[in-house]
Design an enzyme around this catalytic site. Structure first.
Site, PDB file in Angstrom:
ATOM      1  N   ASP A 130       0.543 -27.089   0.684  1.00 43.63           N
ATOM      2  CA  ASP A 130       1.903 -27.280   0.163  1.00 43.63           C
ATOM      3  C   ASP A 130       2.970 -27.128   1.245  1.00 43.63           C
ATOM      4  O   ASP A 130       3.951 -26.412   1.071  1.00 43.63           O
ATOM      5  CB  ASP A 130       2.152 -26.289  -0.979  1.00 43.63           C
ATOM      6  CG  ASP A 130       3.386 -26.646  -1.810  1.00 43.63           C
ATOM      7  OD1 ASP A 130       3.817 -27.818  -1.735  1.00 43.63           O
ATOM      8  OD2 ASP A 130       3.903 -25.768  -2.519  1.00 43.63           O
TER       9      ASP A 130
ATOM     10  N   GLU B 100      -1.358 -31.788   2.769  1.00 43.60           N
ATOM     11  CA  GLU B 100       0.082 -31.482   2.811  1.00 43.60           C
ATOM     12  C   GLU B 100       0.422 -30.582   4.007  1.00 43.60           C
ATOM     13  O   GLU B 100       1.107 -29.570   3.884  1.00 43.60           O
ATOM     14  CB  GLU B 100       0.570 -30.871   1.485  1.00 43.60           C
ATOM     15  CG  GLU B 100       0.719 -31.921   0.398  1.00 43.60           C
ATOM     16  CD  GLU B 100       1.512 -31.447  -0.812  1.00 43.60           C
ATOM     17  OE1 GLU B 100       2.398 -30.582  -0.659  1.00 43.60           O
ATOM     18  OE2 GLU B 100       1.245 -31.948  -1.922  1.00 43.60           O
TER      19      GLU B 100
ATOM     20  N   ASP C 271      -7.422 -32.816  -1.852  1.00 41.83           N
ATOM     21  CA  ASP C 271      -6.634 -32.914  -3.078  1.00 41.83           C
ATOM     22  C   ASP C 271      -6.745 -34.355  -3.546  1.00 41.83           C
ATOM     23  O   ASP C 271      -6.000 -35.227  -3.117  1.00 41.83           O
ATOM     24  CB  ASP C 271      -5.180 -32.524  -2.796  1.00 41.83           C
ATOM     25  CG  ASP C 271      -4.303 -32.623  -4.040  1.00 41.83           C
ATOM     26  OD1 ASP C 271      -4.826 -32.949  -5.114  1.00 41.83           O
ATOM     27  OD2 ASP C 271      -3.086 -32.384  -3.917  1.00 41.83           O
TER      28      ASP C 271
END
Length: 401
Positions: free
Chosen positions: A131, A161, A271
């Site tokens: 993230d 990310e 992901d």
């Protein structure tokens, strides 16, 4: 790497004959962890070993790597303390039989040659969307990611990310790894290979031609001892509205899996933003390919890697709080089979002391593989079928009875 000077001086912490109280022990563990980037369990182990003398413990940690000399990582060493420490109530002992806590590559040493040769019996892989697009507490959260990687010391790490700022930090702090990135701007995926156990062969970045979110596939050829590996990480297109593009990307990834030589163990992770029906919509997984989570028995507690009911890093104002199995690992076995799924667990589930948030809005997945030969001689081996009607996948894994 030079250890930082200690506030306690060259022999900081307890002096001879003195046993620090609980509060001082806690402070010494925190200082050790801060300086070395290790876990609190590792800090406790090295401090106990050195009579709670901080500087001696730090020097012990950084002095000739036990892994380089014996093939045992620091976490393995902490998990199997010497007999003098086993009776201490302060030692955290990690049981090899506990799939929820066992970490680190298990290694043995083959003797009889002119020098000892490490013989690995299993591979650990971590995949985690960290993230990086959330700039809040980015430094503290990325530092926690690095501490986790350095503490668990898995053989392979897949990250999603990642941004230029965090990649530079991770590359510097996780210097026992060889790092690769799939991009240099905005955000991208990255892969870390543990230098002491993984031999790099080549890398390739495969674009997704119709992505609207800068997504691609990072592919690395490597070797784990004598085991050839094809490692792939990706971050498939996000949100329900982009399901068609996500399925196109998944097809492309699975086609790449099918192209790989049968001598390779192929591991795809990241992901993937997948819903189970989307896997079935592209025809299911290729032959000899399994969903790692399904292959180890579909443990419910490790299903939802993105869970807004438990992880409040996102500002979620809607009454319905979703939880999804977005992060997945797929494994195409080699011929003969050289690595098999063993167990899975979440990481990143503890709040950080400073900001009170989690390292990411996703839990990481730590996946342990074992060489099938590692089970021989331990009992009769049976084949257990694992299937999921929604995904159309079927897996077989060896189990001892």
């Amino acid at each position: 790497m030079e250890p930082a000077p200690s506030a306690h001086g060259p022999s900081g912490g307890a002096t001879s004959g003195q046993d620090p109280g609980p509060q001082e022990r806690r402070q010494l563990q925190l200082e050790f962890s801060e300086i070395t980037g290790s876990s609190l369990d590792q800090a406790r182990f090295f401090l106990l070993k050195n009579g709670w003398r901080l500087q001696d413990a730090i020097n012990d940690y950084f002095e000739p790597s036990e892994e380089e000399e014996t093939g045992t990582s620091p976490l393995d060493q902490a998990a199997a303390p010497t007999s003098a420490l086993e009776t201490s109530p302060d030692v955290c002992i990690i049981s090899e039989q506990d799939p929820d806590t066992s970490t680190g590559s298990e290694q043995a040493t083959r003797t009889g040659d002119s020098q000892s040769v490490p013989v690995t019996t299993g591979l650990n892989l971590l995949t985690w969307n960290i993230d990086g697009l959330d700039q809040r507490n980015i430094t503290e959260r990325t530092k926690a990611v690095c501490n986790t990687i350095n503490s668990l010391y898995p053989d392979v790490v897949f990250l999603q990310e990642v941004i230029p700022q965090t990649f530079a930090y991770i590359e510097a702090k996780c210097d026992r790894y060889k790092a690769f990135a799939s991009g240099t701007e905005k955000y991208f995926t990255a892969m870390l290979l543990r230098k002491s156990s993984i031999t790099f062969v080549s890398q390739h970045i495969q674009p997704f031609p119709t992505t609207q979110m800068m997504r691609n596939l990072l592919l690395v050829q490597a070797r784990f001892g004598s085991v050839p590996l094809c490692l792939m990480t990706t971050h498939l297109e996000s949100t329900k509205d982009h399901a068609d593009e996500r399925k196109r990307q998944l097809r492309q990834v699975l086609q790449e899996v099918e192209k790989q030589d049968q001598s390779n163990t192929v591991i795809v992770g990241g992901d993937l933003n997948l819903r189970d029906a989307e896997v079935g919509a592209v025809g299911g997984l290729p032959a000899a390919t399994v969903d790692f989570w399904e292959a180890v028995g579909s443990p419910w507690r490790y299903k939802f890697t993105w869970d807004v009911t438990k992880n409040d890093n996102l500002d979620w104002d809607l009454p319905f709080r979703p939880k999804c199995r977005f992060d997945r690992v797929y494994v195409r076995s080699s011929r003969p089979d050289q690595l098999a799924p063993e167990n899975i667990t979440f990481i990143g589930t503890d709040r950080l002391e400073g900001c009170g948030r989690f390292p990411s809005d996703h839990w990481g997945l730590l996946c342990k593989f074992i060489k099938p030969c590692g089970r021989q001689g331990q009992g009769q081996v049976e084949q257990t079928s694992v299937s999921d009607s929604k995904t159309g996948s079927s897996a077989k894994r060896a189990r001892t009875s």
